[in-house]
Scaffold this active site. Structure first.
Site, PDB file in Angstrom:
ATOM      1  N   GLU A  73      -5.551   0.555  18.537  1.00 21.66           N
ATOM      2  CA  GLU A  73      -6.651  -0.217  17.920  1.00 21.66           C
ATOM      3  C   GLU A  73      -7.724  -0.616  18.941  1.00 21.66           C
ATOM      4  O   GLU A  73      -8.070  -1.797  19.074  1.00 21.66           O
ATOM      5  CB  GLU A  73      -6.094  -1.465  17.217  1.00 21.66           C
ATOM      6  CG  GLU A  73      -5.184  -1.115  16.065  1.00 21.66           C
ATOM      7  CD  GLU A  73      -4.810  -2.300  15.159  1.00 21.66           C
ATOM      8  OE1 GLU A  73      -5.027  -3.465  15.544  1.00 21.66           O
ATOM      9  OE2 GLU A  73      -4.297  -2.037  14.051  1.00 21.66           O
ATOM     10  N   GLU A 123       0.369   2.815  11.376  1.00 21.58           N
ATOM     11  CA  GLU A 123       0.692   1.442  10.948  1.00 21.58           C
ATOM     12  C   GLU A 123       0.306   1.311   9.483  1.00 21.58           C
ATOM     13  O   GLU A 123      -0.873   1.482   9.139  1.00 21.58           O
ATOM     14  CB  GLU A 123      -0.061   0.397  11.771  1.00 21.58           C
ATOM     15  CG  GLU A 123       0.487   0.215  13.173  1.00 21.58           C
ATOM     16  CD  GLU A 123      -0.163  -0.953  13.925  1.00 21.58           C
ATOM     17  OE1 GLU A 123      -0.515  -1.971  13.300  1.00 21.58           O
ATOM     18  OE2 GLU A 123      -0.309  -0.815  15.152  1.00 21.58           O
TER      19      GLU A 123
END
Ligand code: AHR
Length: 503
Positions: free
Chosen positions: A172, A291
């Site tokens: 991320e 995720e």
């Protein structure tokens, strides 16, 4: 209500990559410490891992486990987790405001994954660290011997390499909450250079570049395009992350959120193909949905915990207690991943134990299955083979976010070796059961192997350590006649129908 699925043996989407049933263990909250690892526990093995948790992980059937983060990895020095435990440093983990003892590192985790029959999907730190550390850890884990890092691994107790095939280039990196967050150009450059050196160290590995941390990020899509401009020829997958919630307490809208996942996958695939066209490349970038889950039940509690007890070890963060409606949505999300298995080759339910997890533990006590455990277990253990193209004639509804939400979300997977077609279906209708007919064209149907259903619970019903009532039951009401299979799908239900077919 009535619905009909038509499938044909010859019409296929793609073979399922088993890594689509990946999960995630982050050094976060009680996932590692007090989750998989608790040396004083009565079931602990000689390394300190809980055997009761291991057996639940095996039952879940996850073949790939992402590690060690998550936000944690962006401040992680992997060398802190090797060598004698008494020399390992205690570090402040700035991602979760907790204390990392480094009792578990790559050697311990590799031994644990072997015990649960899973491979590691290893993330490297491209936040506070860089290309040097990234190539060193590949050498440490995968090079046989005769070099500085491989010999250090041998000295530290593992003669044989860990042979980790799948690697994530950071986590991320577009998020301002990330340690060492970067612009798309900054990240694209470092990811490309890390990728080159990691593959030069071991050309058998596969690499995942970071996509946006969510489709709601202001830079979504342009981030993907820019990162791929830099990395296209060096990486194999682009990552997607998503978490859903039912804060609005709108059941119909909540169960429709898998349409958002479908749209997200198709959008990211389009960006990958745009860069492919621009570069006149022959290579296709596949997707790693590394995720995905429901995450919101624990948000308020976590704010308090972090305020009250900063820098604690094993703080019980992100401990969502999942209910029946969450299990239904997880079922719809699994079906969506399967329907997109021509593009999604890796996916990781985030996470595995205690932290937004299908498995919960009590310190010194029991381990148990959350509601979401069951659809995942069904899919991971039975949804292997080739996904068939299906045409489904089914009534639909509209809600605030989506139009044309089919009442039945479904997919069919043909397992040639086992001689089985497995159908997964969620009935989103809370008022009516559905007469579901499946026309299996081109198959010789021999009977029904199993029909398992999760239904009949209050949407807010949960499992606790002493009450595991939200669990599937076997039914014998699915019927086969010629090539037609029929089953009644209960209102609000997750269903798995295993049809025996001639191989
Ligand atoms: O899975 C929990 C967290 O969610 C991860 O650490 C991070 O990557 C994401 O924001």
């Amino acid at each position: 209500m009535k619905a009909k699925m038509t499938i044909n043996r010859a019409f296929t989407i793609a073979k399922v990559d088993p890594r689509i049933y990946g999960t995630f263990v982050e050094h976060l909250g009680r996932c590692v410490y007090e989750g998989i690892y608790e040396p004083g526990h009565k079931t602990a093995n000689k390394l300190g891992f809980r055997k009761d948790v291991q057996s639940l992980v095996k039952e879940l059937g996850t073949p790939l486990i992402r590690y060690p983060g998550g936000n944690f990895v962006s401040g992680y020095n992997w060398e802190d987790g090797i060598g004698p435990k008494e020399n390992r440093p205690r570090r402040l983990d700035l991602a979760w405001k907790t204390m990392e003892t480094n009792e578990v590192g790559i050697h311990e985790f590799a031994a644990w994954t072997k015990d649960v029959n899973a491979e590691i999907n290893m993330a490297v730190n491209l936040g506070t660290k860089g290309i040097e550390e990234a190539r060193n850890i590949v050498e440490y884990c995968n090079h046989k011997s005769g070099s500085y890092w491989s010999d250090l691994r041998r000295k530290n107790g593992d003669e044989e390499p860990f042979d980790i095939k799948t690697w994530c280039l950071g986590n991320e990196m577009d998020g301002p909450w990330q340690m060492g967050a970067k612009t798309a150009d900054e990240y694209g450059r470092i990811a490309a250079e890390a990728a080159k050196m990691m593959k030069w160290t071991d050309d058998r590995i596969e690499l995942v570049a970071c996509g946006s941390s969510g489709s709601g990020m202001p830079t979504f899509a342009s981030w993907e395009a820019t990162v791929l401009e830099h990395t296209y020829e060096h990486v194999d997958y682009l990552s997607l992350h998503v978490y859903y919630d039912n804060r609005a307490n709108d059941l119909k809208g909540y169960l429709a959120k898998s349409l958002n996942m479908d749209n997200f996958i198709k959008s990211v695939a389009s960006v990958c193909d745009y860069v492919k066209a621009k570069k006149r490349s022959k290579k296709t970038i596949f997707l790693s949905f590394d995720e995905w889950n429901v995450w919101y039940h624990s948000n308020a509690q976590d704010e308090e915990l972090k305020e009250k007890d900063p820098w604690a070890e094993a703080l019980p963060l992100l401990e969502d207690v999942y209910n029946f409606e969450d299990a239904l949505l997880v079922g719809c999300l699994l079906i969506t991943l399967l329907k997109n298995c021509d593009r999604v080759k890796i996916a990781c339910l985030a996470q595995l134990v205690n932290v937004i997890a299908p498995i919960m533990t009590e310190k010194g006590g029991d381990a148990w299955r959350q509601t979401t455990f069951y659809p995942f277990m069904h899919a991971a253990n039975n949804g292997l083979g080739t996904v068939l193209t299906s045409v489904v004639d089914v009534p639909a509804y509209s809600c605030e976010e989506f139009e044309n939400v089919p009442y039945i979300e479904s997919v069919a997977v043909h397992n040639e070796e086992k001689g089985e077609v497995v159908i997964f279906a969620v009935n989103r209708n809370s008022d009516e059961s559905t007469e579901f007919d499946i026309d299996l064209q081109g198959f010789n149907v021999l009977g029904i192997n199993a029909f398992s259903e999760l239904s009949g619970h209050d949407v807010k019903a949960t499992n606790t350590k002493s009450n595991g009532n939200v669990k599937p039951r076997d039914k014998n009401t699915a019927k086969a006649q010629g090539n037609l299979v029929s089953a009644e799908l209960a209102p609000l239900s997750w269903n798995m129908i295993k049809v025996k077919v001639q191989s």
